[in-house]
Design a protein around this motif. Structure first.
Motif, mmCIF file in Angstrom:
data_model
loop_
_atom_site.group_PDB
_atom_site.id
_atom_site.type_symbol
_atom_site.label_atom_id
_atom_site.label_comp_id
_atom_site.label_asym_id
_atom_site.label_seq_id
_atom_site.Cartn_x
_atom_site.Cartn_y
_atom_site.Cartn_z
ATOM 1 N N ASP A 282 0.852 -1.190 0.000
ATOM 2 C CA ASP A 282 0.000 0.000 0.000
ATOM 3 C C ASP A 282 0.893 1.247 0.000
ATOM 4 N N ILE A 283 0.271 2.423 -0.090
ATOM 5 C CA ILE A 283 1.052 3.660 -0.056
ATOM 6 C C ILE A 283 1.799 3.737 1.275
ATOM 7 N N PRO A 284 3.116 3.910 1.243
ATOM 8 C CA PRO A 284 3.896 3.932 2.484
ATOM 9 C C PRO A 284 3.516 5.113 3.382
ATOM 10 N N ARG A 285 3.771 4.929 4.661
ATOM 11 C CA ARG A 285 3.593 5.983 5.657
ATOM 12 C C ARG A 285 4.968 6.320 6.229
ATOM 13 N N ILE A 286 5.307 7.635 6.186
ATOM 14 C CA ILE A 286 6.599 8.090 6.686
ATOM 15 C C ILE A 286 6.383 8.791 8.022
ATOM 16 N N SER A 287 7.136 8.398 9.015
ATOM 17 C CA SER A 287 7.038 9.027 10.334
ATOM 18 C C SER A 287 8.443 9.412 10.811
ATOM 19 N N PRO A 288 8.527 10.449 11.654
ATOM 20 C CA PRO A 288 7.423 11.265 12.178
ATOM 21 C C PRO A 288 6.905 12.237 11.133
ATOM 22 N N SER A 289 5.849 12.949 11.505
ATOM 23 C CA SER A 289 5.219 13.865 10.546
ATOM 24 C C SER A 289 5.940 15.214 10.452
#
Length: 370
Positions: A282-289
């Motif tokens: 799925d579309i990756p999530r980058i953290s922190p914001s």
């Protein structure tokens, strides 16, 4: 059923008449009455007592008769069906199987110790078994319980098939049950599932599961993860429900599938077959914001994307590829570390890819309010 009584005599010197108890009638069916008639009572009586069993204590105390006052006393063992008479005899009405056993009469006289005589009754019934109208054959695979009420057949064969009957018999009556037919199948078929794909790609593949063998007039049932299959417009059944087709599989179709076959004679269940649906990334999530960083701080970014199997990751910063992995760590960043950071995720089995990016701006320390 019948009561069988034999006479037991009380111990007395030969010169004295012996107290005796006689059952009238000698044979009685269950539900009938029996009289324990007492003979040869001694002189100078004050009373007599009856006990249920051979133990003369309060718990087994049935009833008593006091001669001087003509008083009748009832004990804890009295059921309401016992009647004691002035001649010491005891009537038991509507005898049951629980009435079987010993009864003790205690005779009380003036100036003498109490004397007792015990009578034992046995309620007897015979259990007989029949197969195909014949008595049971002798076989090491047949086992009867101690009272013949229960019949066990070990390692049944086709020769054991047929109507079974049991008969309850006593000297005055007999009754035979209706037949119960035992059917013996040569061998139960083994249910199993065939599947065209164990590993299917989400939205791309169609999966077909078939329950075998094919049996006429049978009912086919399906389960996933131990539960009945939920309704879905992507599911298609054959007319007999033997074949299940999943169109455009999704990750929610992942699980353990089982089928069952029911007929009027037997029910069988298959072993589970596991469907693994490959999906993502799925579309990756980058953290922190955070996007603003103070100069001299450490930059630590993490990337994650849902994927089966887990995705492989690669980072790019301002057009330059960084070391593979789902994390970026840059110590003591400067203004030149500002720019676009891109995370690429790839499913190495399906070949599918996805990415996300974050723009980082490094500012002087005084420009950031912390």
């Amino acid at each position: 059923l019948y009561l069988l009584a034999s006479l037991l005599n009380f111990w007395n010197p030969p010169t004295t008449a012996q107290v005796m108890i006689e059952a009238q009638p000698h044979v009685v069916s269950e539900g009938k009455d029996v009289l324990l008639l007492v003979h040869n009572l001694p002189q100078n009586l004050t009373g007599y007592s009856w006990y249920r069993g051979k133990i003369k204590d309060i718990h087994h105390y049935l009833t008593a008769y006091l001669i001087d006052t003509h008083e009748i006393i009832f004990g804890p063992a009295y059921s309401g069906r016992e009647t004691i008479y002035s001649n010491a005899s005891l009537l038991i009405e509507k005898v049951t199987l629980n009435d079987a056993g010993s009864y003790t009469l205690e005779v009380n006289t003036h100036g003498d110790r109490n004397k007792g005589v015990t009578r034992h009754f046995t309620l007897h019934r015979d259990y007989l078994w029949w197969i195909n109208g014949q008595s049971l054959p002798i076989s090491s695979r047949l086992q009867l319980s101690s009272n013949n009420r229960t019949l066990i057949l070990f390692s049944v064969t086709e020769n054991d098939a047929g109507p079974y009957e049991c008969e309850v018999k006593n000297p005055v009556s007999a009754s035979r049950s209706d037949p119960v037919t035992l059917n013996v199948l040569r061998q139960l078929p083994k249910a199993s599932i065939t599947i065209n794909k164990f590993n299917a790609v989400e939205h791309d593949d169609q999966v077909t599961l078939t329950c075998v063998p094919e049996i006429g007039n049978a009912t086919y049932l399906w389960w996933v993860n131990g539960q009945s299959l939920p309704f879905s417009p992507r599911m298609q059944w054959s007319d007999d429900h033997r074949t299940l087709t999943l169109h455009s599989v999704t990750r929610n179709d992942t699980g353990s599938y089982e089928c069952g076959i029911q007929t009027s004679v037997y029910a069988i269940h298959s072993d589970p077959v596991t469907l693994n649906v490959l999906y993502g990334p799925d579309i990756p999530r980058i953290s922190p914001s955070d996007t603003l960083y103070r100069r001299g701080r450490n930059l630590h970014l993490t990337c994650f994307a849902d994927s089966n199997p887990p995705a492989a990751y690669l980072w790019m910063a301002n057009g330059t590829f960084l070391r593979p992995g789902n994390e970026v760590f840059l110590p003591k960043i400067t203004k030149k570390n500002s720019g676009r950071y891109v995370c690429f995720a790839q499913n190495l089995v399906t070949g599918k890819r996805n990415f996300a990016f974050k723009t980082i701006k490094v500012v002087p320390s005084l420009a950031v309010g912390f």
